[in-house]
Design an enzyme around this catalytic site. Structure first.
Site, PDB file in Angstrom:
ATOM      1  N   LYS A   1       6.378 -23.669   4.593  1.00  0.00           N
ATOM      2  CA  LYS A   1       5.351 -22.812   5.210  1.00  0.00           C
ATOM      3  C   LYS A   1       3.954 -23.208   4.729  1.00  0.00           C
ATOM      4  CE  LYS A   1       8.178 -18.591   5.744  1.00  0.00           C
ATOM      5  NZ  LYS A   1       8.283 -17.161   5.344  1.00  0.00           N
TER       6      LYS A   1
ATOM      7  N   LYS B   1      -0.123   6.267   5.699  1.00  0.00           N
ATOM      8  CA  LYS B   1      -0.308   7.484   4.908  1.00  0.00           C
ATOM      9  C   LYS B   1      -1.555   7.317   4.037  1.00  0.00           C
ATOM     10  CE  LYS B   1       4.636   8.578   4.690  1.00  0.00           C
ATOM     11  NZ  LYS B   1       5.816   8.763   3.798  1.00  0.00           N
TER      12      LYS B   1
ATOM     13  N   GLU C   1      -0.911  -2.603   4.569  1.00  0.00           N
ATOM     14  CA  GLU C   1      -0.192  -2.853   5.814  1.00  0.00           C
ATOM     15  C   GLU C   1      -0.063  -1.546   6.579  1.00  0.00           C
ATOM     16  OE1 GLU C   1       3.447  -5.402   6.256  1.00  0.00           O
ATOM     17  OE2 GLU C   1       4.349  -3.497   6.866  1.00  0.00           O
TER      18      GLU C   1
ATOM     19  N   GLY D   1      10.584 -12.770  12.188  1.00  0.00           N
ATOM     20  CA  GLY D   1      10.851 -11.450  12.754  1.00  0.00           C
ATOM     21  C   GLY D   1      12.333 -11.148  12.837  1.00  0.00           C
TER      22      GLY D   1
ATOM     23  N   HIS E   1       0.166  -9.323  12.695  1.00  0.00           N
ATOM     24  CA  HIS E   1       1.491  -9.923  12.604  1.00  0.00           C
ATOM     25  C   HIS E   1       1.836 -10.617  13.928  1.00  0.00           C
ATOM     26  CE1 HIS E   1       3.244  -7.420   9.054  1.00  0.00           C
ATOM     27  NE2 HIS E   1       1.930  -7.520   8.950  1.00  0.00           N
TER      28      HIS E   1
END
Length: 285
Positions: A165, A272, A15, A106, A75
């Site tokens: 879902k 990172k 992500e 969200g 997203h």
């Protein structure tokens, strides 16, 4: 398609988040280049509360998909989005050859009034999924919470929402970060008993600074096991030692998951690439 990929091999995914400033895009693309060299199966791209950086999400996701040739999962949140907003974003994703989204409710934007929150078009992520399934051809992933969503009054209630879902079209789930694998194993057993059959990606975030516990981790609602708390107490005041210890903790966590048959790993890379590369080298060498 991503949902078929899970049937044939273990998956690795990351992500990332788009830059907050337009002038930072060049460095963001460099981060994506570095992460792309690690050969993930897909990279998911976040955006701000209420969809505040949706355009930047599309731009980063497009670079991942069309320049790096890696599947991108953009997203999409519904807490601050109207139906027309979602259709516009879905159209942009399609124009950029992006076929997958992670459908989320969200976080409520800080400047959203109670009236706006009460009158939103979609109360829950599954409501948005129903809409996207009817009006777009996007493939959808969903989020799951191994220790339950902090707003749910019980794990049973949370699992019922998760089942909804799946029924709304979620083809796989990406888990919230967690630090105690026993919670994840228990969660998978409960989800299976509930009849949830789509694949799950285990969300792992390396804690490389003590300050992360006061920000991202606190917001996630994930519990802090004694082993991690001890690690932070021992190394938190030394930046480099804390970084090494946090990476080692994430590596040991992933190895334990793999030894117990959990092979779909989603690393919260936090933009990172060096940290991510060290973890990937250790677990896939």
């Amino acid at each position: 398609m991503l949902q078929n990929m899970f049937e044939h091999k273990p998956t690795l995914s990351f992500e990332v988040f788009p830059p907050k400033k337009d002038g930072d895009f060049e460095s963001a693309f460099q981060v994506m280049d570095a992460l792309g060299k690690l050969s993930p199966d897909f990279i998911s791209v976040t955006y701000g509360a209420g969809g505040s950086r949706a355009g930047k999400t599309v731009e980063i996701a497009s670079y991942i998909r069309n320049t790096l040739g890696i599947d991108a999962v953009a997203h999409m949140t519904c807490v601050g989005s109207r139906k027309e907003d979602l259709l516009r974003i879905a159209g942009e994703l399609k124009r950029h050859n992006i076929s997958h989204c992670l459908a989320l409710r969200g976080d409520r934007p800080k400047d959203m009034s109670d009236e706006q929150f009460a009158s939103r078009d979609f109360a829950h992520a599954n409501d948005m999924m129903d809409f996207l399934r009817e009006h777009t051809d996007l493939h959808m992933a969903g989020a799951c919470y191994p220790e339950k969503h902090f707003e749910s009054f019980s794990m049973e209630s949370d699992l019922n929402h998760l089942k909804r879902k799946q029924e709304a079209g979620a083809e796989f789930f990406i888990s919230q970060l967690f630090f105690d694998n026993d919670y994840y194993y228990s969660f998978l057993e409960k989800a299976a008993r509930k009849g949830i059959t789509v694949p799950f990606c285990a969300g792992i975030m390396p804690i490389t600074s003590a300050g992360q516990l006061g920000t991202t981790v606190t917001l996630s609602g994930s519990s802090i096991p004694k082993a991690l708390a001890n690690l932070i107490a021992a190394y938190g005041d030394n930046k480099e030692d804390m970084r090494k210890a946090g990476i080692d903790y994430a590596i040991r966590q992933i190895r334990d998951l793999q030894e117990n048959g959990v092979n779909d790993i989603h690393i919260y890379a936090m933009n990172k690439p060096k940290t991510t590369a060290e973890i990937v080298a250790a677990i896939y060498r």
